[in-house]
Design an enzyme around this catalytic site. Structure first.
Site, PDB file in Angstrom:
ATOM      1  N   GLU A   1       4.952  -3.952   8.180  1.00 47.29           N
ATOM      2  CA  GLU A   1       3.848  -3.051   8.782  1.00 47.29           C
ATOM      3  C   GLU A   1       3.865  -2.469  10.256  1.00 47.29           C
ATOM      4  O   GLU A   1       3.668  -1.265  10.459  1.00 47.29           O
ATOM      5  CB  GLU A   1       2.336  -3.680   8.511  1.00 47.29           C
ATOM      6  CG  GLU A   1       1.980  -3.705   7.171  1.00 47.29           C
ATOM      7  CD  GLU A   1       2.406  -4.886   6.469  1.00 47.29           C
ATOM      8  OE1 GLU A   1       1.933  -5.152   5.426  1.00 47.29           O
ATOM      9  OE2 GLU A   1       3.515  -5.478   6.968  1.00 47.29           O
TER      10      GLU A   1
ATOM     11  N   GLU B   1       1.729 -10.047   0.441  1.00 42.01           N
ATOM     12  CA  GLU B   1       0.726 -10.615   1.016  1.00 42.01           C
ATOM     13  C   GLU B   1      -0.126 -11.272  -0.256  1.00 42.01           C
ATOM     14  O   GLU B   1      -1.028 -12.029  -0.371  1.00 42.01           O
ATOM     15  CB  GLU B   1      -0.282  -9.675   1.717  1.00 42.01           C
ATOM     16  CG  GLU B   1       0.038  -9.655   3.085  1.00 42.01           C
ATOM     17  CD  GLU B   1      -0.649  -8.276   3.974  1.00 42.01           C
ATOM     18  OE1 GLU B   1      -1.366  -8.894   4.946  1.00 42.01           O
ATOM     19  OE2 GLU B   1      -0.620  -7.375   3.517  1.00 42.01           O
TER      20      GLU B   1
ATOM     21  N   GLY C   1       1.679  -5.446   1.659  1.00 37.56           N
ATOM     22  CA  GLY C   1       0.686  -6.051   0.672  1.00 37.56           C
ATOM     23  C   GLY C   1       1.087  -6.611  -0.640  1.00 37.56           C
ATOM     24  O   GLY C   1       0.578  -7.503  -1.232  1.00 37.56           O
TER      25      GLY C   1
ATOM     26  N   ALA D   1       0.836  -1.139  -0.002  1.00 36.26           N
ATOM     27  CA  ALA D   1       0.071   0.025   0.017  1.00 36.26           C
ATOM     28  C   ALA D   1       0.880   1.250  -0.121  1.00 36.26           C
ATOM     29  O   ALA D   1       2.052   1.248   0.551  1.00 36.26           O
ATOM     30  CB  ALA D   1      -0.890   0.071   1.113  1.00 36.26           C
TER      31      ALA D   1
END
Length: 257
Positions: A131, A111, A108, A63
């Site tokens: 994160e 992920e 992400g 992100a």
């Protein structure tokens, strides 16, 4: 501009994350990924899906942190929802999904690879879930999918300690299934996807369902389900085609139904 570029090669859909310079995710690209996976689910000619990153440095950096700079909980909730929906749709893709990790896979960006069935990483690739270093957490399946692949200890090292993992280490941990030379991940993923086309797509769909059922279903339920789904395959055209092609010593012609 969706941030996802699609091309079809044979029975394989190749999705490229395209948001220079780091292929970061946006609400638009996450929704585009979800919708593309749902479209591919209904396309009987597609047996496999590959996701990779544009350029030579980044698979995806996750992100864009600018989204969260002002501490808006509404934005956080929306982005968490979009991440969850997109990556869960990817995880539930009826065919085989392969991540061709061509560079940095962070947050992400890792992920989305974790949501795939198989991961192929280039030798220079670096993977991390950083994160917590910025006051956040991996909310797109990271805590669960990483732990399932590498075990609790290394999941805690990567998430709680912020440890980055290079491709060779990732392979030894079971985080990726194969490491290839720089620039070779997409070709390796395409070659693997071509092997999928030799398998009955009907069989692949239920085999994947059974393997992933092990995440939540006790074995006492999974084993009877295995037998039930085996018998269910006899309602498909592919079952008769596969067995008879073998017995007739001819090439198989899958119908995906």
């Amino acid at each position: 501009m969706t941030g996802i570029v699609e091309r079809i090669e044979g029975h394989t859909a190749i999705l490229t994350m395209s948001n220079p310079p780091a292929n970061t995710w946006t609400d638009t690209s996450l929704q585009a990924l979800k919708h593309k996976v749902l479209e591919l689910n209904s396309n009987k000619d597609i047996y496999a899906l590959i996701i990779t990153g544009e350029g030579e440095k980044f698979f995806s950096a996750g992100a864009d942190l600018k989204l969260f700079a002002d501490g808006d909980k509404g934005v956080a909730a929306s982005m968490a929802k979009y991440f969850g929906e997109a990556f869960e749709a990817l995880s539930q893709f009826r065919g085989v999904s392969i991540a061709a990790i061509n560079g940095y896979a962070m947050g992400g960006g890792l992920e989305v690879a974790l949501a795939c069935d198989i991961r192929i990483a280039e030798a220079q690739a670096v993977m991390a879930l950083p994160e917590a270093s910025v006051g956040l957490l991996p909310c797109a399946g990271g805590t669960q999918n990483l732990t399932a692949l590498v075990g609790e200890g290394w999941a805690k090292r990567m998430i709680l300690c912020g440890e980055r993992v290079k491709a060779d280490k990732a392979e030894s941990l079971g985080l990726v299934e194969e490491v290839v030379e720089t620039g070779k991940s997409l070709n390796a993923a395409i070659a693997l996807a071509e092997k999928v086309a030799n398998q009955s797509p009907s069989s692949v769909a239920v085999c994947k369902q059974l393997i992933q059922a092990g995440r939540t279903m006790p074995r006492t339920l999974a084993l009877p389900l295995e037998r039930e789904l085996f018998v269910g395959l006899f309602d498909t055209e592919d079952q008769a085609e596969g067995v008879n092609a073998f017995l007739d010593k001819r090439s198989v012609n899958w119908k995906n139904g």
